[in-house]
Design a protein around this motif. Structure first.
Motif, mmCIF file in Angstrom:
data_model
loop_
_atom_site.group_PDB
_atom_site.id
_atom_site.type_symbol
_atom_site.label_atom_id
_atom_site.label_comp_id
_atom_site.label_asym_id
_atom_site.label_seq_id
_atom_site.Cartn_x
_atom_site.Cartn_y
_atom_site.Cartn_z
ATOM 1 N N ALA A 117 0.847 -1.179 0.000
ATOM 2 C CA ALA A 117 0.000 0.000 0.000
ATOM 3 C C ALA A 117 0.896 1.247 0.000
ATOM 4 N N ILE A 118 0.271 2.379 -0.255
ATOM 5 C CA ILE A 118 0.983 3.655 -0.306
ATOM 6 C C ILE A 118 1.641 3.947 1.056
ATOM 7 N N MET A 119 2.892 4.374 1.026
ATOM 8 C CA MET A 119 3.656 4.676 2.242
ATOM 9 C C MET A 119 3.901 6.177 2.409
ATOM 10 N N ILE A 120 4.328 6.822 1.332
ATOM 11 C CA ILE A 120 4.630 8.251 1.404
ATOM 12 C C ILE A 120 3.748 8.962 0.397
ATOM 13 N N ALA A 121 2.926 9.877 0.880
ATOM 14 C CA ALA A 121 1.999 10.625 0.024
ATOM 15 C C ALA A 121 1.327 11.672 0.896
ATOM 16 N N PRO A 122 0.853 12.738 0.299
ATOM 17 C CA PRO A 122 0.127 13.727 1.103
ATOM 18 C C PRO A 122 -1.280 13.245 1.438
ATOM 19 N N LEU A 123 -1.792 13.601 2.612
ATOM 20 C CA LEU A 123 -3.234 13.552 2.810
ATOM 21 C C LEU A 123 -3.723 14.857 2.186
ATOM 22 N N PRO A 124 -4.548 14.767 1.153
ATOM 23 C CA PRO A 124 -4.746 15.930 0.276
ATOM 24 C C PRO A 124 -5.461 17.117 0.923
ATOM 25 N N GLY A 125 -6.151 16.892 2.025
ATOM 26 C CA GLY A 125 -6.795 18.014 2.697
ATOM 27 C C GLY A 125 -5.891 18.684 3.716
ATOM 28 N N VAL A 126 -4.691 18.130 3.913
ATOM 29 C CA VAL A 126 -3.829 18.614 4.989
ATOM 30 C C VAL A 126 -2.483 19.127 4.480
ATOM 31 N N VAL A 127 -1.862 18.334 3.627
ATOM 32 C CA VAL A 127 -0.457 18.544 3.310
ATOM 33 C C VAL A 127 -0.307 19.341 2.011
ATOM 34 N N SER A 128 0.461 20.402 2.056
ATOM 35 C CA SER A 128 0.781 21.143 0.838
ATOM 36 C C SER A 128 1.665 20.274 -0.039
ATOM 37 N N THR A 129 1.461 20.369 -1.323
ATOM 38 C CA THR A 129 2.256 19.542 -2.232
ATOM 39 C C THR A 129 3.381 20.361 -2.845
ATOM 40 N N LYS A 130 4.464 19.644 -3.196
ATOM 41 C CA LYS A 130 5.572 20.264 -3.917
ATOM 42 C C LYS A 130 5.822 19.387 -5.139
ATOM 43 N N PRO A 131 5.795 19.947 -6.324
ATOM 44 C CA PRO A 131 5.934 19.132 -7.530
ATOM 45 C C PRO A 131 7.222 18.315 -7.523
ATOM 46 N N GLY A 132 7.084 17.002 -7.591
ATOM 47 C CA GLY A 132 8.250 16.125 -7.615
ATOM 48 C C GLY A 132 8.506 15.427 -6.297
ATOM 49 N N SER A 133 7.773 15.798 -5.252
ATOM 50 C CA SER A 133 7.960 15.157 -3.955
ATOM 51 C C SER A 133 6.700 14.397 -3.556
ATOM 52 N N ALA A 134 6.886 13.189 -3.029
ATOM 53 C CA ALA A 134 5.748 12.422 -2.513
ATOM 54 C C ALA A 134 5.344 12.928 -1.117
ATOM 55 N N THR A 135 6.015 13.915 -0.653
ATOM 56 C CA THR A 135 5.787 14.604 0.634
ATOM 57 C C THR A 135 6.136 13.740 1.844
ATOM 58 N N ARG A 136 5.163 13.525 2.748
ATOM 59 C CA ARG A 136 5.495 12.920 4.052
ATOM 60 C C ARG A 136 4.979 11.491 4.181
ATOM 61 N N PRO A 137 5.609 10.705 5.040
ATOM 62 C CA PRO A 137 5.061 9.372 5.316
ATOM 63 C C PRO A 137 3.639 9.496 5.866
ATOM 64 N N LEU A 138 2.783 8.579 5.504
ATOM 65 C CA LEU A 138 1.402 8.612 5.987
ATOM 66 C C LEU A 138 1.367 8.332 7.487
ATOM 67 N N PRO A 139 0.308 8.744 8.167
ATOM 68 C CA PRO A 139 0.151 8.377 9.569
ATOM 69 C C PRO A 139 0.300 6.863 9.726
#
Ligand code: WT7
Length: 647
Positions: A424-446
């Motif tokens: 399953a997905i490990m690192i990705a933004p929760l889209p209502g919370v985390v600002s995105t940066k093009p090219g980054s998977a952002t933060r590890p999920l809770p």
């Protein structure tokens, strides 16, 4: 309008980060940090809570058994059934008429498959499998195109505790044979033929040449897809529609232990031998349903979700089948290619089914970019509210194009980092919370703990590791516990080595750079250099081969094969084509080298090891790295001039 959009893409390329749009955030399932805090404060309690969103026939009392790392067990005194969770409980809740899949065929055929209809089909086929002798724990191979029956076959296995082993339809018959052999498959479910861009391939006929070599195989079930004539072997082959018609319509789901195997999926590793990645029931289903719900901010009553991946890959398993169905989602299931019958077909389907959530791969986005913004502009894409990306790092240009041209600047983009192994997905933004940066998977999920450990690059990058076990992790490599430990836990039994290099920025965002092993990523699909090399040397004219990847604008990476020929064989354009076809026939089209470079010799160390690092330098036309370990440094100059001639 399209030139405006192109300009807009250029302008936005300067923007480093995108906050969740206010109206998205307002309606999102999660719109603050509390879930991250909760998971950090009590990780196991958090996972138990996620697991309890499933239906358990016998509730678990233990969350994690980590007494024998890295062999972790989750929820292991509980019992459940994956097919029950994907079907029966929704039907029991009155959702039998909800559409599970809007299936769309290549020639425009349509089938709306409801949860109730799917449950009926799955029960019949589950009984048919039992009638064919399949028992709990037996392995069932599945080699089918993107038709609803592929989902029926997977869930029918899950229903009776059989373990499915799906092989991507684009793989060659020999790859199917190997995967059936090593997994000891008892039954194979396949089709008479498959359609691809208006052409029909004779799947069953092609398989007949190799299936005799699979000793464990007792039965072959054939789904009629194309109506092609096939030679049925009376002692072995049966028609899907006939066995289903003859089967009892009622087959209660069999509750299995949480750690009962759900499926094996073969994936490429650093050696020529594919890895049989084993996933089990309770943890896997917990991971995929949780991540599918929260990463895609699922509103199952109103969303229409479309993941374009083929079911034969892990993305298809987790985010076309198990995650979406566990969550009662309505999905689109498309049989075809993105450019058939025309290059705007995806956007036509987004408009037609009012798709809200669209999940695809960077390579596909780059192809669409190349085809031009006019094609999506012809369709009403206003139903879209969330976009996703998976398979490889997405370059900022493609990200921004996706954001502007497809998402109309209203849709957050979830760049999701994960692997066949992670389930399953490990690192990705929760889209209502985390600002995105093009090219980054952002933060590890809770619930997920990632880190970087020093690699040998000596810069600010490191090796991406996961530092705590998670429910949907692979349990082992099928039949090879030692390789499991060796491959993933060489830095200790709590440190899962992903095989990727990454950077972490000042906000704690991860930027995945790519593989650090001999795995090549072509269009988001994993191939091993050794696998392609052994296909090449199986050709009678080839003496030796070394395969490396070079960057490719469209496919991310492309395969370059350095080949030395046997005495007597002469390089020619025909032989080049023949070798490329040979690899495609042995492994599958996606493994076809982009380029074959004739070499008199390969660069080797004095002890005879091929130095791939230098071949990569040659393939990319770079300054050569350290050549002092070479037995004969002149080899490289000769290679370069040969590359110039074959380029
Ligand atoms: C490898 C896993 C599971 C998805 C399909 C591929 C690369 C995957 C990303 C991403 C950067 C990514 C990694 C990983 N990868 N997603 N969002 N950003 N790289 O599954 O065949 O098991 O391949 O794909 O290199 O290790 P897979």
């Amino acid at each position: 309008m399209t030139t405006d959009r192109t300009r807009r893409v250029e302008d936005l390329l300067a923007v480093p980060s995108f906050a969740p749009p206010a109206d998205f955030r307002e309606k999102a399932l999660v719109n603050d940090e509390s879930l991250y805090q909760q998971a950090a404060a009590d990780r196991l309690g958090f996972w138990a809570e996620q697991a309890r969103t499933l239906h358990w026939d016998q509730p678990f009392t233990r969350v994690l058994d980590d007494s024998n790392p890295p062999f972790y067990r989750w929820f292991d005194d509980g019992r459940l059934n994956a097919s029950y969770n994907c079907l029966d409980r929704h039907v029991a809740a009155g959702l039998g008429d909800r559409v599970a899949y809007y299936w769309h065929g290549e020639e425009g055929e349509e089938r709306a498959v409801t949860y109730g209809g799917l449950l009926a089909d799955v029960q019949r086929f589950a009984n048919a499998l039992k009638d064919l002798g399949v028992r709990k724990g037996d392995v069932v191979g599945i080699y089918l195109p993107m038709v609803p029956e592929v989902v029926v076959a997977m869930l029918a296995c899950a229903r009776i505790g059989a373990v499915h082993n799906v092989v991507f339809g684009g793989y060659a018959p020999e790859a199917v044979r190997d995967r059936m052999q090593v997994s000891g498959a008892k039954v194979l479910v396949t089709s008479d033929g498959a359609r691809r861009k208006g052409r029909v391939s004779t799947v069953k006929d092609n398989l007949d040449g190799v299936l005799g070599e699979v000793e464990s195989l007792e039965k072959v079930v054939v789904v009629r897809v194309t109506g092609s004539t096939v030679a049925m072997r009376p002692d072995r082959d049966v028609w899907f529609h006939e066995v289903c018609a003859a089967a009892d319509p009622v087959c209660p789901a069999e509750p299995v232990e949480a750690e009962h195997p759900l499926f094996i999926l073969y994936s490429s590793g650093s050696t020529g031998k594919p890895k049989g990645i084993l996933h089990t029931t309770g943890g896997y289903l917990t991971g995929v349903s949780y991540t599918h719900r929260l990463v895609f901010d699922l509103h199952p009553e109103t969303d229409v979700y479309w993941c374009t991946a083929d079911v034969g890959w892990i993305t298809g398993h987790s985010y076309v089948v198990y995650g979406p169905l566990a969550n009662g989602t309505t999905s689109v299931l498309f049989e075809g290619a993105p450019d058939y019958p025309h290059k705007g077909i995806w956007w036509e389907l987004v408009e037609r089914y009012r798709v809200t959530t669209f999940y695809t791969a960077p390579t596909a986005i780059r192809a669409c970019m190349r085809w031009g913004a006019e094609l999506p502009a012809r369709h009403d894409l206003s139903s879209l509210r969330l976009l996703g990306s998976v398979g490889e790092p997405i370059n900022p240009k493609a990200w921004t194009w996706y954001h502007v041209v497809i998402g109309g600047e209203r849709c957050p983009i979830v760049d999701t980092w994960w692997q066949t192994e992670t389930g399953a997905i490990m690192i990705a933004p929760l889209p209502g919370v985390v600002s995105t940066k093009p090219g980054s998977a952002t933060r590890p999920l809770p619930g997920i703990s990632a880190d970087l450990v020093p690699g040998d690059e000596g810069d600010d990058s490191g090796l991406l590791v996961l530092t705590e076990p998670w429910p949907s992790m692979l349990r082992t490599l099928y039949g090879d516990d030692d390789r499991y430990v060796r491959t993933y836990f060489s830095r200790g039994a709590r440190t899962y080595l992903a095989g990727d290099a990454a950077r972490r920025d000042e906000d704690g965002y991860y930027w995945v750079l790519g593989r650090v092993d001999d795995v090549i990523n072509v269009s988001g699909h994993r191939l091993s250099t050794a696998e392609v090399e052994s296909a090449l040397v199986s050709h009678p004219e080839v003496a030796e081969a070394a395969v490396v990847a070079r960057p490719d604008e469209l496919t991310g990476q492309a395969i370059v094969a350095f080949v030395t020929l046997r005495g007597g064989a002469e390089p020619s354009d025909e032989l080049q084509t023949d070798l490329r076809d040979h690899v495609a026939a042995r492994i599958g089209k996606l493994a076809r080298p982009a380029q074959v470079v004739w070499a008199d010799e390969l660069p080797k160390t004095r002890s005879g090891k091929i130095v791939r690092r230098l071949l990569r330098d040659v393939a990319e036309g770079r300054e050569l790295g350290d050549v002092t370990t070479l037995g004969d440094a002149g080899v490289l100059d000769r290679l370069r001039s040969q590359l110039a001639n074959t380029g």
